[in-house]
Design a protein around this motif. Structure first.
Motif, PDB file in Angstrom:
ATOM      1  N   LEU A 116       0.811  -1.215   0.000  1.00  0.00           N
ATOM      2  CA  LEU A 116       0.000   0.000   0.000  1.00  0.00           C
ATOM      3  C   LEU A 116       0.847   1.270   0.000  1.00  0.00           C
ATOM      4  O   LEU A 116       0.362   2.344  -0.345  1.00  0.00           O
ATOM      5  CB  LEU A 116      -0.945  -0.006   1.207  1.00  0.00           C
ATOM      6  N   LYS A 117       2.111   1.147   0.373  1.00  0.00           N
ATOM      7  CA  LYS A 117       2.995   2.319   0.352  1.00  0.00           C
ATOM      8  C   LYS A 117       3.352   2.712  -1.073  1.00  0.00           C
ATOM      9  O   LYS A 117       3.829   3.828  -1.308  1.00  0.00           O
ATOM     10  CB  LYS A 117       4.267   2.012   1.141  1.00  0.00           C
ATOM     11  N   GLU A 118       3.156   1.787  -2.014  1.00  0.00           N
ATOM     12  CA  GLU A 118       3.482   2.044  -3.412  1.00  0.00           C
ATOM     13  C   GLU A 118       2.206   1.933  -4.256  1.00  0.00           C
ATOM     14  O   GLU A 118       1.728   0.834  -4.518  1.00  0.00           O
ATOM     15  CB  GLU A 118       4.526   1.044  -3.921  1.00  0.00           C
ATOM     16  N   PRO A 119       1.611   3.053  -4.651  1.00  0.00           N
ATOM     17  CA  PRO A 119       0.339   3.021  -5.379  1.00  0.00           C
ATOM     18  C   PRO A 119       0.411   2.287  -6.713  1.00  0.00           C
ATOM     19  O   PRO A 119      -0.610   1.863  -7.238  1.00  0.00           O
ATOM     20  CB  PRO A 119      -0.002   4.506  -5.584  1.00  0.00           C
ATOM     21  N   GLY A 120       1.611   2.107  -7.250  1.00  0.00           N
ATOM     22  CA  GLY A 120       1.739   1.413  -8.526  1.00  0.00           C
ATOM     23  C   GLY A 120       1.703  -0.094  -8.408  1.00  0.00           C
ATOM     24  O   GLY A 120       1.650  -0.801  -9.420  1.00  0.00           O
ATOM     25  N   ILE A 121       1.711  -0.630  -7.184  1.00  0.00           N
ATOM     26  CA  ILE A 121       1.698  -2.073  -6.963  1.00  0.00           C
ATOM     27  C   ILE A 121       0.255  -2.567  -6.883  1.00  0.00           C
ATOM     28  O   ILE A 121      -0.545  -2.062  -6.106  1.00  0.00           O
ATOM     29  CB  ILE A 121       2.431  -2.455  -5.665  1.00  0.00           C
ATOM     30  N   ASP A 122      -0.067  -3.570  -7.694  1.00  0.00           N
ATOM     31  CA  ASP A 122      -1.386  -4.203  -7.689  1.00  0.00           C
ATOM     32  C   ASP A 122      -1.167  -5.674  -7.322  1.00  0.00           C
ATOM     33  O   ASP A 122      -0.590  -6.433  -8.098  1.00  0.00           O
ATOM     34  CB  ASP A 122      -2.031  -4.081  -9.071  1.00  0.00           C
ATOM     35  N   LEU A 123      -1.612  -6.070  -6.116  1.00  0.00           N
ATOM     36  CA  LEU A 123      -1.318  -7.402  -5.597  1.00  0.00           C
ATOM     37  C   LEU A 123      -2.600  -8.215  -5.438  1.00  0.00           C
ATOM     38  O   LEU A 123      -3.532  -7.796  -4.757  1.00  0.00           O
ATOM     39  CB  LEU A 123      -0.603  -7.292  -4.245  1.00  0.00           C
ATOM     40  N   ASP A 124      -2.652  -9.390  -6.083  1.00  0.00           N
ATOM     41  CA  ASP A 124      -3.761 -10.330  -5.937  1.00  0.00           C
ATOM     42  C   ASP A 124      -3.279 -11.542  -5.145  1.00  0.00           C
ATOM     43  O   ASP A 124      -2.129 -11.977  -5.298  1.00  0.00           O
ATOM     44  CB  ASP A 124      -4.272 -10.806  -7.305  1.00  0.00           C
ATOM     45  N   ILE A 125      -4.166 -12.102  -4.326  1.00  0.00           N
ATOM     46  CA  ILE A 125      -3.822 -13.249  -3.491  1.00  0.00           C
ATOM     47  C   ILE A 125      -4.663 -14.452  -3.902  1.00  0.00           C
ATOM     48  O   ILE A 125      -5.878 -14.348  -4.070  1.00  0.00           O
ATOM     49  CB  ILE A 125      -4.082 -12.951  -1.999  1.00  0.00           C
TER      50      ILE A 125
END
Length: 269
Positions: A116-125
């Motif tokens: 969440l500190k990096e808005p460019g990261i999109d993480l799916d679990i």
């Protein structure tokens, strides 16, 4: 380098200049070369793109439509190029992490906090068994897996994160006649043979298993120690296994973009 063929690029320049001579000067080529380029494109499309006159160069109806799509293609290519290059210079990208739900409960809050500190990261679990998580990585359907004692496939990098064990637990730390277990647990049937005198109940959820034994002092269960360590309401009767490695898994050939390296570091924290 661009996938847009020369004729298409020449067409866009002529359409925007409104003049073959100006387009040739802008591109640093001969006017005859530009004219031949447009003619080749019109032959390929089997239609006229320009209406030509002594002092007139105007797009035909087909030319207008073709120009709009050509501009879109050029813009899409430029945007794709920028995004691709940004993966090596900026912390961004879309990633998939495979993990067992029990492991995910303890690792994901930390990973999400970092992501969440990096808005460019999109993480799916993807919550699956450890074996399935590793297979997702091997099939390139996940970028990372966090797995218990993963099989050492040659195409994978495996990094130990922490150790855990399977324990036998009860409310007061003494053996009971009622034994509860998760049949999906690795080697669960092997553990059962060591306690053949007990009445057994299968429960396919570790949290339900924990809560049931916590409320029933006449029962005991097999659990991974992080669950009990986190909750602190059950006592260890004995360890059923030696320490087991929980590992981070990813492919050898996975491109190490800046976003990938950032998440890699976040998981190892």
């Amino acid at each position: 380098m661009s996938p847009i063929k020369k004729e298409l690029s020449d067409f866009i320049t002529v359409a925007e200049c409104g003049n073959f001579s100006k387009a040739a000067d802008l591109l640093g080529v001969k006017q005859s070369g530009i004219s031949k380029s447009i003619m080749r494109l019109e032959d390929e499309l089997n239609t006229k793109l320009f209406m030509r006159g002594p002092r007139l160069l105007k797009l035909t109806d087909a030319g207008v439509v073709f120009y709009e799509q050509a501009i879109k293609l050029r813009n899409d290519w430029n945007l794709a190029t920028q995004k691709a290059r940004a993966l090596d210079t900026e912390v961004n990208g879309k990633f998939v992490l495979g993990a067992h739900p029990v492991i995910a409960k303890y690792i994901l809050p930390k990973v999400f906090q970092q992501a969440l500190k990096e808005p460019g990261i999109d993480l799916d679990i993807n919550l699956v068994s450890s074996k399935e998580a590793v297979e997702l990585v091997r099939e390139m359907k996940a970028d990372f897996a966090i797995a218990v004692k993963p099989f050492p496939y040659p195409d994978l990098i495996i990094k130990p994160l922490w150790k855990e064990y399977i324990g036998l637990y009860s409310k007061d730390g003494s053996e009971q006649d009622a034994l509860m277990y998760n049949p999906a647990m690795i080697n669960s049937h092997e553990y059962l043979t060591q306690l053949g005198h007990c009445k057994t109940t299968a429960i396919n959820d570790y949290q339900v298993l924990y809560s049931t034994v916590k409320r029933n002092p006449k029962s005991m269960c097999f659990l991974p120690n992080p669950i009990v360590d986190n909750e602190g309401r059950l006592k260890l009767i004995k360890k059923m296994t030696k320490s087991i490695d929980v590992c981070l898994v990813y492919r050898h050939d996975r491109l190490k973009t800046k976003g990938f390296k950032y998440l890699l570091k976040s998981i190892k924290l």
